[in-house]
Design a protein around this motif. Structure first.
Motif, PDB file in Angstrom:
ATOM      1  N   PHE A 113     -12.904  -8.852  24.804  1.00 37.69           N
ATOM      2  CA  PHE A 113     -13.807  -8.106  25.687  1.00 37.69           C
ATOM      3  C   PHE A 113     -13.979  -6.672  25.219  1.00 37.69           C
ATOM      4  O   PHE A 113     -12.988  -5.944  25.058  1.00 37.69           O
ATOM      5  CB  PHE A 113     -13.245  -8.100  27.120  1.00 37.69           C
ATOM      6  CG  PHE A 113     -13.348  -9.426  27.800  1.00 37.69           C
ATOM      7  CD1 PHE A 113     -14.458  -9.756  28.566  1.00 37.69           C
ATOM      8  CD2 PHE A 113     -12.344 -10.377  27.656  1.00 37.69           C
ATOM      9  CE1 PHE A 113     -14.569 -10.995  29.189  1.00 37.69           C
ATOM     10  CE2 PHE A 113     -12.438 -11.620  28.279  1.00 37.69           C
ATOM     11  CZ  PHE A 113     -13.557 -11.929  29.047  1.00 37.69           C
TER      12      PHE A 113
ATOM     13  N   THR B 156     -14.638  -6.462  33.478  1.00 35.48           N
ATOM     14  CA  THR B 156     -13.835  -7.411  32.690  1.00 35.48           C
ATOM     15  C   THR B 156     -12.844  -8.132  33.605  1.00 35.48           C
ATOM     16  O   THR B 156     -12.676  -9.358  33.524  1.00 35.48           O
ATOM     17  CB  THR B 156     -13.093  -6.651  31.562  1.00 35.48           C
ATOM     18  OG1 THR B 156     -14.064  -6.036  30.719  1.00 35.48           O
ATOM     19  CG2 THR B 156     -12.245  -7.591  30.728  1.00 35.48           C
TER      20      THR B 156
ATOM     21  N   THR C  40     -14.490  -3.533  26.418  1.00 37.36           N
ATOM     22  CA  THR C  40     -14.343  -3.054  27.799  1.00 37.36           C
ATOM     23  C   THR C  40     -15.047  -1.730  28.087  1.00 37.36           C
ATOM     24  O   THR C  40     -15.213  -1.362  29.248  1.00 37.36           O
ATOM     25  CB  THR C  40     -12.852  -2.843  28.161  1.00 37.36           C
ATOM     26  OG1 THR C  40     -12.341  -1.764  27.356  1.00 37.36           O
ATOM     27  CG2 THR C  40     -12.030  -4.096  27.933  1.00 37.36           C
TER      28      THR C  40
END
Ligand code: FAD
Length: 283
Positions: free
Chosen positions: A266, A275, A268
């Motif tokens: 991810f 997330t 972020t």
């Protein structure tokens, strides 16, 4: 733990990307966000870097702080374009001193007036080869489901990716994408070329319209028109956009998990909220 060990697992591996904050206050905030993200058992967190050694001393300082404050493995991103062998070696010694196991080896974007003749490391594959011959770091490289923007075609880009794999890359982390079919097609193309290196999906939760526009421009990725229209229609409602981004992220990740993706990485943007919401709904 080294990447090759981490991705031996049959389970999908969760990991996060963060970037170095430019003030101590933001760094403190980032540490709070990491404390939230830790709840989702990431196997590592990667830290982006600037090209050509930009802000290197600050980068090292932040890496040191993260390494000292968290028990999670940190994977530095490391670009080679325009950097000297000495600069690279000095950084490798520093990474070793922090007991870092893994590096994301990148070329980085070409600066204006770039003259290839002036430098030793021209492509990420040169760096991978250097690292594999000289060190025992485990190496991640970048992959581009829509092709890298400098390449004429995705196939040509895959041929160049093969050079990174041949040089010893242990995993591939993809550029963000918003159409899973592009990722599935890419994965099939890699397999058809004999590339069986773990392919990790780069996931960017959509947080705001401005971020979305920046991503499309900077990362040169496409967004399905239906999705773009949906975001455009609600562009004056930031909360709606954020929730729409989370809903999209949940569906995107669910489909990837159903297709046994090796990893979800991810991006972020140093924020945990979207997330976390996505992960809460898929794990
Ligand atoms: P390469 O793999 O070297 O490829 C660059 C281009 O050259 C491609 O078009 C490729 O097809 C072509 N090519 C490769 N080898 C050859 C060859 N032998 N002959 C001819 N052409 C060749 N950038 C940052 O500055 N900092 C970051 O922290 C960062 N993190 C990233 C994280 C991820 C997951 C991804 C996907 C990208 C990241 N980037 C980052 C962006 C990246 O630096 C740029 O996309 C850059 O333009 C290419 O880097 P690369 O490592 O993919 O290069």
């Amino acid at each position: 733990m080294k990447l090759e060990e981490i991705y031996k697992s049959d389970n999908t591996i969760i990991s996060f990307e963060i970037f170095p904050p430019d003030t101590d206050e933001k760094l403190k905030k980032l540490c709070d966000e990491i404390n939230i993200l830790k709840n989702y058992s990431p196997k590592f967190i990667s830290l982006t870097c600037g090209t050509a050694g930009k802000n290197n001393e600050d980068y090292k300082r932040i890496l040191n702080i993260l390494r000292t404050n968290f028990e999670i493995d940190i994977m530095p991103h490391f670009t080679c374009i325009c950097n000297t062998k000495k600069f690279i070696d000095d950084n490798l010694i520093f990474f070793k001193s922090l007991n870092i196991q893994n590096i994301l080896a990148l070329r980085g974007d070409k600066p204006e007036n770039y003259n290839i003749k002036n430098y030793e490391f021209h492509y990420a594959s040169n760096l991978v080869e250097y690292l594999k011959n000289k060190t025992d770091f485990s190496i991640a490289v970048a992959g581009y489901p829509e092709g890298h923007f400098e390449c004429k075609s995705c196939n040509e880009d895959i041929e160049n990716l093969q050079k990174k794999i041949k040089a010893g890359a242990d995993i591939i982390i993809t550029q963000m994408f918003f159409d899973n079919q592009k990722f599935f097609d890419y994965s099939e193309k890699l397999i058809s070329k004999g590339i069986t290196t773990p392919l990790v999906a780069g996931i960017m939760p959509i947080i705001s319209i401005r971020q979305l526009e920046n991503m499309i421009k900077l990362a040169k990725v496409t967004l399905p028109k239906k999705l773009l229209d949906k975001f455009e229609t609600h562009k004056n409602d930031p909360n709606y956009i954020k929730n729409l981004g989370i809903e999209f992220g949940i569906n995107q990740c669910k489909e990837l998990l159903e297709n046994k993706v090796k990893g979800l990485h991810f991006f972020t943007l140093n924020k945990s909220y979207s997330t976390s919401k996505i992960l809460e709904n898929i794990l």
